[in-house]
Design an enzyme around this catalytic site. Sequence first.
Site, PDB file in Angstrom:
ATOM      1  CG  ASN A 169      10.425   4.898   5.574  1.00 24.28           C
ATOM      2  OD1 ASN A 169      10.462   3.711   5.862  1.00 24.28           O
ATOM      3  ND2 ASN A 169       9.739   5.361   4.550  1.00 24.28           N
ATOM      4  CE  LYS A 192      19.895  -5.801   8.873  1.00 18.79           C
ATOM      5  NZ  LYS A 192      19.842  -4.443   9.418  1.00 18.79           N
ATOM      6  CB  THR A 195      21.924   0.191  10.610  1.00 20.68           C
ATOM      7  OG1 THR A 195      22.342  -1.127  10.242  1.00 20.68           O
ATOM      8  CG2 THR A 195      22.957   0.813  11.531  1.00 20.68           C
ATOM      9  CD  GLU A 264       4.162  -3.801  -0.034  1.00 19.56           C
ATOM     10  OE1 GLU A 264       4.185  -2.822  -0.804  1.00 19.56           O
ATOM     11  OE2 GLU A 264       3.291  -4.677  -0.103  1.00 19.56           O
ATOM     12  CB  CYS A 298       7.535   3.927  -0.042  1.00 21.11           C
ATOM     13  SG  CYS A 298       6.153   3.402   0.955  1.00 21.11           S
ATOM     14  CB  THR A 299       2.971   6.509   0.197  1.00 25.13           C
ATOM     15  OG1 THR A 299       3.290   6.869   1.533  1.00 25.13           O
ATOM     16  CG2 THR A 299       2.652   5.042   0.115  1.00 25.13           C
TER      17      THR A 299
END
Length: 467
Positions: A169, A192, A195, A264, A298-299
């Site tokens: 994201n 890394k 994708t 996280e 996430c927030t």
Amino acid sequence: MAGTGLFSEILDGEAYKYYADGEWKKSSSGKLVPIINPTTRKVHYKVQACTQEEVNKVMETAKIAQKSWAKTPLWKRAELLHKAASILKEHKAPIAESLVKEIAKPAKDAVTEVVRSGDLVSYCAEEGVRILGEGKFLVSDSFPGNDRTKYCLTSKIPLGVVLAIPPFNYPVNLAVSKIAPALIAGNSLVLKPPTQGAVSCLHMVHCFHLAGFPKGLISCVTGKGSEIGDFLTMHPGVNCISFTGGDTGIAISKKAGMIPLQMELGGKDACIVLEDADLDLVAANIIKGGFSYSGQRCTAVKVVLVMESVADALVEKVNKRVAKLTVGPPEENSDITPVVSESSANFIEDNVRPDMRIAWEEPFGPVLPVIRITSVEEGIHHCNASNFGLQGCVFTKDINKAILIGDAMETGTVQINSAPARGPDHFPFQGIKDSGIGSQGITNSINMMTKIKTTVINLPTPSYSMG
Ligand SMILES: NC(=O)C1=CN([C@@H]2O[C@H](COP(=O)(O)OP(=O)(O)OC[C@H]3O[C@@H](n4cnc5c(N)ncnc54)[C@H](OP(=O)(O)O)[C@@H]3O)[C@@H](O)[C@H]2O)C=CC1
Ligand SMILES: O=C(O)[C@H](O)COP(=O)(O)O
């Protein structure tokens, strides 16, 4: 345009190369990983599926490059980071374009992500110069039973090779939030990328390449996490893992060896609304918090816990604003764009049952349950019953109540009268419980990617400096 001009070097025909030893390379696997454009649902880009041997080689060169990088003056490391930041910002257009195509981020927000990332890199360079340029000096006679015969000097030294794994994201921002602190602290870095987001990351890495970092110091290996993830995270050459993502992080933390971890992970950020709250402000923040980037943050506000007496009024205000949200392609800056994958869309649609799972799980999409509460304690209880503990927010005009509620909420951060947010990027950012290990934010990340080294000077007799 992505993969053209300055960036043509990173592309080979239809496939993007990976980055190792200061060069852009094709994997010997001969295999490519497709990246689906969430808007068209068609393959838009292809990246290399790197092999275990290629990972081994990258770890080897990262280890060698780190040794001389750690001896590079701090001001020079900072100078290179500033250079990378300005190249990144100068070339925001092709990187933002990749974000639009790979993860359907609205075009404007994609540009913001790149600019924010450049700023993060510069700030990190400056902060690193400040905090890594100083250590501590302790004397022994402050501890009972000791004379002043020992001078203890402490400094922060690098960990070695840092493995960075960001999520889809914020592929660029959450990659540089790991890369810049690692580098300023004298570490080497293996990235890394996710994708979906890999091509944006490869463009970003090319900006670091153009800035002139030493060969092997930064590498970017592409491939599916499910295929090369374990090999990377359990690699003996890795000295630190900084990961942002979902439950995968919990599995990684169980498998990783005796190395520092920065995790996280997900969140179920609750928004507690009291009777005296400014409901227009709450509604605006619920929209921003719950629906920006289609809820894939996430927030994001993921559950609203509102006092019953104002619930109907709040829901009405929120509904009015929801009705105005535009739904469409990211190129047109629509508010709600396609979520990252078909499976994500199916999860959001199929699993949302208002009575059950949505109250606890992270939909990672534009879905928002509203639960009516009859007391503040009920709201706090719901918030704390979650296995997540990332952020939360409370809306009230009474600052005393806000502080009491904030203190009672078991989350890494509480926002008063605003939706949860990670930024600005120098603020500490952390989750408790299943939401993470350690703390992010520029300063905390630099500190986390170093260890303390002490040198003790032992004197034959006590010595006191007298001026
Ligand atoms: N707390 C925070 O700061 C943030 C948390 N998140 C959380 O991330 C999740 C969404 O992001 P998403 O990208 O789907 O998360 P994932 O956990 O699915 O993936 C994150 C990263 O891990 C990689 N990965 C997958 N499997 C492995 C493995 N076995 N070993 C090592 N790496 C692996 C992925 O690669 P690949 O793409 O190739 O599978 C990707 O780069 C949500 O839960 C969200 O809450 C997101 C942003 C910020
Ligand atoms: O991935 C996320 O969701 C981010 O860490 C949140 O960042 P933001 O609060 O700045 O959107």
